[in-house]
Motif scaffolding. Structure first.
Motif, short mmCIF file in Angstrom:
data_model
loop_
_atom_site.label_atom_id
_atom_site.label_comp_id
_atom_site.label_asym_id
_atom_site.label_seq_id
_atom_site.Cartn_x
_atom_site.Cartn_y
_atom_site.Cartn_z
N SER A 197 -79.06 4.82 -17.49
CA SER A 197 -79.98 5.67 -16.75
C SER A 197 -80.08 5.21 -15.29
O SER A 197 -80.12 6.01 -14.37
N VAL A 198 -80.10 3.87 -15.08
CA VAL A 198 -80.25 3.35 -13.73
C VAL A 198 -79.00 3.61 -12.89
O VAL A 198 -79.09 4.00 -11.73
N VAL A 199 -77.81 3.39 -13.44
CA VAL A 199 -76.60 3.49 -12.63
C VAL A 199 -76.02 4.90 -12.53
O VAL A 199 -75.22 5.17 -11.66
N SER A 200 -76.41 5.80 -13.45
CA SER A 200 -75.69 7.07 -13.51
C SER A 200 -76.12 8.05 -12.42
O SER A 200 -75.32 8.85 -11.96
N GLY A 201 -77.38 7.97 -12.02
CA GLY A 201 -77.86 8.93 -11.02
C GLY A 201 -78.14 10.30 -11.60
O GLY A 201 -78.50 11.22 -10.87
N HIS A 202 -77.97 10.46 -12.93
CA HIS A 202 -78.31 11.72 -13.62
C HIS A 202 -77.67 12.95 -12.97
O HIS A 202 -78.33 13.94 -12.75
N ILE A 203 -76.44 12.87 -12.59
CA ILE A 203 -75.76 14.04 -12.03
C ILE A 203 -75.26 14.90 -13.18
O ILE A 203 -74.38 14.48 -13.94
N ARG A 204 -75.85 16.09 -13.31
CA ARG A 204 -75.54 16.94 -14.46
C ARG A 204 -74.06 17.33 -14.47
O ARG A 204 -73.50 17.67 -13.45
N GLY A 205 -73.48 17.26 -15.65
CA GLY A 205 -72.08 17.65 -15.79
C GLY A 205 -71.12 16.60 -15.27
O GLY A 205 -69.92 16.74 -15.40
N GLU A 206 -71.68 15.52 -14.66
CA GLU A 206 -70.76 14.49 -14.15
C GLU A 206 -71.05 13.11 -14.72
O GLU A 206 -70.17 12.48 -15.30
N THR A 207 -72.29 12.63 -14.52
CA THR A 207 -72.58 11.26 -14.95
C THR A 207 -73.65 11.22 -16.03
O THR A 207 -74.21 10.17 -16.28
N ASN A 208 -73.91 12.33 -16.66
CA ASN A 208 -74.89 12.32 -17.74
C ASN A 208 -74.21 12.06 -19.08
O ASN A 208 -73.30 12.79 -19.47
N THR A 209 -74.70 11.03 -19.78
CA THR A 209 -74.21 10.80 -21.14
C THR A 209 -75.13 11.57 -22.09
O THR A 209 -76.13 12.15 -21.66
N MET A 210 -74.84 11.54 -23.35
CA MET A 210 -75.65 12.29 -24.30
C MET A 210 -77.12 11.86 -24.29
O MET A 210 -77.99 12.73 -24.24
N PRO A 211 -77.44 10.56 -24.36
CA PRO A 211 -78.87 10.20 -24.33
C PRO A 211 -79.57 10.69 -23.07
O PRO A 211 -80.72 11.16 -23.13
N LEU A 212 -78.89 10.61 -21.90
CA LEU A 212 -79.51 11.07 -20.65
C LEU A 212 -79.69 12.58 -20.67
O LEU A 212 -80.72 13.11 -20.23
N HIS A 213 -78.70 13.28 -21.20
CA HIS A 213 -78.77 14.73 -21.29
C HIS A 213 -79.93 15.16 -22.19
O HIS A 213 -80.67 16.10 -21.87
N ILE A 214 -80.11 14.43 -23.28
CA ILE A 214 -81.21 14.74 -24.20
C ILE A 214 -82.55 14.60 -23.48
O ILE A 214 -83.43 15.45 -23.59
N GLU A 215 -82.68 13.53 -22.70
CA GLU A 215 -83.94 13.30 -21.99
C GLU A 215 -84.24 14.44 -21.02
O GLU A 215 -85.36 14.95 -20.95
N ILE A 216 -83.19 14.84 -20.27
CA ILE A 216 -83.39 15.91 -19.29
C ILE A 216 -83.83 17.20 -19.99
O ILE A 216 -84.80 17.85 -19.58
#
Lengths: 308, 353
Positions: free
Chosen positions: A229-248
Motif C-alpha cells: 500500500s505504501v509503495v504502490s501509490g494506488h494507481i488504478r490499473g497499474e500498481t493496484n494489487t488485489m488487496p489494494l483493489h478490494i480496499e478501493i
C-alpha cells in the motif's frame, strides 16, 4: 508384510487406550475447537461469498471482468510469480549457509532474516520509499536512468519480497537443523561435491520444508497489504494489487465488487492449500506402494520381523 | 592400509578444554584398531579427524604413509559408518549402496553387480528396493556398512557402530563384523565405550581419557599391565587399594599383598584387584570380626553374582563369583567373610633401587 500389518493394528490399538480420560473431555475439547473455528474462520469466509453473490452471478462476474480488476489480478499473480522463486532461492541459500557453516556474522544474518517479521509492513514499505523515492538515496540515480521503482511495479515486488523473505528461509532452516548433517557428512566421505550433496541429499531431505515455505510465501505474497500500500501509490490499473483493489472498491461502497475480488483472493488461497494437501497425499502414497511391491525377502541373521 | 595419527589436537571454541590433545596412535593394515574410552574422552572426535570431517588445530594424519591432513574427506577414500547410520532416507537400499559409485560414474552394469554382491556380503540380498525406514536397526547398520564399502575404501571407520542396538543384536553383529573383517582384511578403526567390545573385536586397543591417549597395545597387554589407575579400573572394573609397604609386604588396611622386589619400606602403593580375582570364605571359628569384610549387597547377573563388600578400613570392594560358589558358601547380606586375593597388580609409587 505381516509385520507392517500388525504394526498398524497395534498403533490403532494404542491410540484407543492412551485416551484414558473417558469420552467427556474429548467431546468437550473437540466441540470447543470446532465452535471456535466456525465462529472465527468459517463465518467470515461464508460472509465473503454471501456478500459477493448478494446480487446474483451477473454483477459478480462483472466486477471480476472490469479492466481494473483484471489488471489487479494480473499484478498480484505476476508479483507472486516473481517473489516466490526469488525467496525460494534466497531462502534455501540462507538456510543452507546457517545450518551448515560457521562464519562470522551468522547471528547477524539470523536476526536479519527475522527482521521482516518484527518490523511493521508499513515501515517496510516506507523503507523502500526512502531508498528509491524522489528524495531517497537512490532516487536521483533512478530518475536519471529512467528507472521507476516507487509507485511502480518494481516497488510492489521489492516490498513483497521483503515482507515474505523469512517464510521460506525459516521453514527450511528449521527442517535442516532438525535433521542434522549426518547424511551430508556420509555423502562427503563417499566422494560427493558440495553441489552434489545439495542436489542429491539436502534438497530431497528438506523438500517438505521447502514446499511448506513456498506455500506460506505464496499465500502471503498474494495477500500482502500494508507494505504494498505504501509503495504502490494506488494507481488504478497499474500498481493496484488485489488487496489494494478490494480496499478501493470497499471505500467506494461497491460492496459486491469488493467481495467478488475478495472471494477470488480467498479461492486462490484455498487453491494453494489444496495443492499442498495433494502433494502431501502423493508423498504418503509413495512408501505404501513400495511396501506392497516388496519382494519376499529372506530372513536375515539376528533380526526380528521388520521393525517399524 | 596403515593409519597414523601424529600428535593431533582439536579444540572446539577457544578457551574450552581440548576435545583431543596430542593424540598419537597407529593402526596396522588389515587389523581392527579400537579407540576406547568413556563418553567425552574424545574418541569420536579423533575418528572424525582421521576421516577429515574435522580439521585438527595441530598434528598430522597419514593414510597409507601419505600425509592427508589437508586432504578433503572426499578424497581420503575412507568408509565411514555413523552411529546414527546416516542412511539417505529418501533413497532405496540399492541407491544408498550405489551412491558412492554413482558419484564416481561407474558403468551401470558394474554398479548393479557390485551392489548385489555387497548386499549379499552383509546378508541382505533382495532388500535393494526397501527404504531405510522399513528396516530394523541391525539391518540399517549393515546397509551403512555396505554403502561405506562400495567405494573400496582404504580404511573403514566405525563410530560406535553397535551403540544404538539392543544387546542380542549387538552381540550377533559384533561376531559377524569380526568374521567379516577377517575375510576382507580391510583396515578398520572402531570407536566404542564398551571395553568388552574392544577386547573381543580388536587386535589393537587405543585407550583415551580426557582427549589423551593413556595406553595403546594389544588387548591382553592393556588388561594385564595397565599403565595407570584409570586403565586398570576402566578395563575390567578393577578395585583400587591403597596403602604402604612394610617389611616386604604391601599392606592395605587388613589385607596384605606381596610387594614388588626392591620396594622401600614406607613407600606408598596402589594395587588393582579384578573382581574375579578375589575369593571369599566364611571364617571357621570366632575370629576377630574387625579383620573381616562385611557383605553389603548381592546382585545376580545370570550365572554370575556381584558381591559388594565393605572392607574393615571402610573401603568398598566389588567381587564377582559364580552362583554355585555363592550358594555353597550360603552367603547373605550382612555376613562376615575372609577375603583372599588371588591376584593383584601392585604399583609402588616411590620406587627406589
Amino acid at each position: 508384510m505381516s509385520g507392517a500389518v500388525t504394526a498398524a493394528f497395534r498403533s490403532r490399538e494404542r491410540r484407543r487406550t492412551t485416551i484414558g480420560e473417558g469420552s467427556a473431555p474429548r467431546i468437550a475439547l473437540i466441540a470447543a475447537a470446532v465452535l471456535f473455528l466456525a465462529l472465527f474462520l468459517g463465518a467470515p469466509v461464508v460472509t465473503v461469498f454471501l456478500s459477493a453473490f448478494s446480487r446474483g452471478i451477473g454483477p459478480y462476474l462483472g466486477a471480476l471482468r472490469s479492466d481494473e480488476a483484471v489488471a489487479a489480478i494480473g499484478l498480484t499473480l505476476t508479483t507472486a510469480g516473481i517473489v516466490v522463486p526469488l525467496n525460494l532461492v534466497f531462502g534455501i541459500a540462507a538456510a543452507w549457509a546457517i545450518a551448515r557453516y560457521d562464519f562470522p556474522g551468522k547471528s547477524v544474518l539470523l536476526t536479519l532474516i527475522d527482521l521482516p517479521f518484527s518490523v511493521s509492513p508499513v515501515i517496510a514499505g516506507l523503507v523502500f520509499v526512502l531508498l528509491f523515492g524522489a528524495r531517497g538515496w537512490f532516487g536521483p540515480w533512478c530518475s536519471e536512468h529512467d528507472i521507476r521503482v516507487v509507485f511502480a511495479v518494481p516497488g510492489v515486488v521489492l516490498a513483497t519480497t521483503f515482507v515474505t523473505f523469512p517464510l521460506v528461509a525459516r521453514e527450511v532452516l528449521a527442517v535442516m537443523q532438525a535433521q542434522g548433517s549426518d547424511e551430508e557428512e556420509a555423502a562427503l566421505t563417499l566422494g560427493a561435491s558440495g553441489w552434489q550433496i545439495l542436489l542429491r541429499i539436502t534438497l530431497p531431505k528438506v523438500k517438505w520444508g521447502v514446499l511448506y515455505g513456498v506455500i506460506l510465501c505464496n499465500a502471503r505474497a498474494m495477500g500482502e497489504f500494508g507494505a504494498v500500500s505504501v509503495v504502490s501509490g494506488h494507481i488504478r490499473g497499474e500498481t493496484n494489487t488485489m488487496p489494494l483493489h478490494i480496499e478501493i472498491l470497499y471505500n467506494e461502497y461497491d460492496f459486491v465488487g469488493a467481495f467478488a475480488v475478495a472471494s477470488l483472493l480467498a479461492l486462490l488461497a484455498f487453491g494453494t492449500l489444496v495443492v499442498k494437501k495433494a502433494v502431501e497425499w502423493a508423498a504418503l502414497a509413495r512408501p505404501a506402494r513400495v511396501n506392497i511391491s516388496l519382494p519376499a525377502a529372506p530372513a536375515a541373521v539376528g533380526e526380528r520381523s521388520a521393525a517399524r | 592400509m596403515s593409519v597414523r595419527a601424529e600428535s593431533l589436537t582439536k579444540r572446539f571454541g577457544s578457551g574450552t578444554a581440548a576435545a583431543v590433545e596430542g593424540a598419537v596412535f597407529d593402526a596396522k593394515p588389515g587389523e581392527i584398531t579400537t579407540l576406547l574410552g568413556p563418553s567425552g574422552s574424545g574418541k569420536s572426535t579423533l575418528l572424525r579427524l582421521v576421516a577429515g570431517l574435522e580439521a585438527p588445530d595441530s598434528g598430522r594424519v597419514f593414510i597409507a604413509g601419505k600425509d592427508v591432513t589437508r586432504v578433503s574427506p572426499r578424497e581420503r577414500n575412507v568408509g565411514f559408518v555413523f552411529q546414527s547410520y546416516a542412511l539417505f532416507r529418501h533413497m532405496s537400499v540399492f541407491e544408498n549402496v550405489a551412491f558412492g559409485m554413482r558419484i564416481r560414474k561407474r558403468p551401470r552394469g558394474e554398479l548393479r553387480t557390485r551392489v548385489e554382491e555387497l548386499l549379499g556380503l552383509v546378508q541382505l540380498p533382495g532388500y535393494g528396493s526397501r527404504f531405510p525406514a522399513e528396516l530394523s536397526g541391525g539391518q540399517r547398520q549393515r546397509v551403512a556398512l555396505a554403502r561405506a564399502l562400495a567405494t573400496d575404501p582404504e580404511v573403514l571407520l566405525l563410530d560406535e557402530p553397535f551403540g544404538a542396538l539392543d544387546a542380542k543384536v549387538r552381540l550377533e553383529l559384533r561376531e559377524w563384523l569380526a568374521e567379516f573383517q577377517q575375510r576382507t582384511k580391510v583396515t578398520t578403526i572402531l570407536v566404542t565405550h564398551d571395553q568388552e567390545e574392544a577386547l573381543e573385536l580388536s587386535q589393537h586397543v587405543v585407550l583415551l581419557q580426557a582427549g589423551r591417549v593413556v595406553q595403546a597395545g594389544a588387548p591382553h597387554e592393556l588388561y594385564d599391565r595397565p599403565a595407570t589407575a584409570f586403565v586398570a579400573s576402566f578395563l575390567g572394573g578393577a578395585n583400587v587399594l591403597r596403602g604402604t609397604v612394610r617389611s616386604g609386604r604391601a599392606e592395605a588396611g587388613a589385607l596384605d599383598l606381596a610387594a614388588p622386589q626392591g620396594a622401600r619400606d614406607g613407600a606408598s602403593f596402589h594395587a588393582f584387584v579384578r573382581p574375579h580375582d578375589v575369593r571369599l570364605a566364611k571364617p571357621e571359628d570366632d575370629r576377630d570380626p574387625v579383620a573381616l569384610a562385611r557383605v553389603e549387597r548381592l546382585t545376580r547377573i545370570g550365572a554370575q553374582v556381584k558381591v559388594a563388600l565393605e572392607l574393615p578400613d571402610g573401603e568398598s570392594m566389588t567381587v564377582q563369583m559364580s552362583k554355585t560358589e555363592i550358594e555353597s558358601l550360603g552367603l547373605e547380606p550382612g555376613d562376615r567373610v575372609l577375603v583372599d586375593l588371588r591376584d593383584a597388580k601392585v604399583f609402588v609409587e616411590d620406587y627406589s633401587i
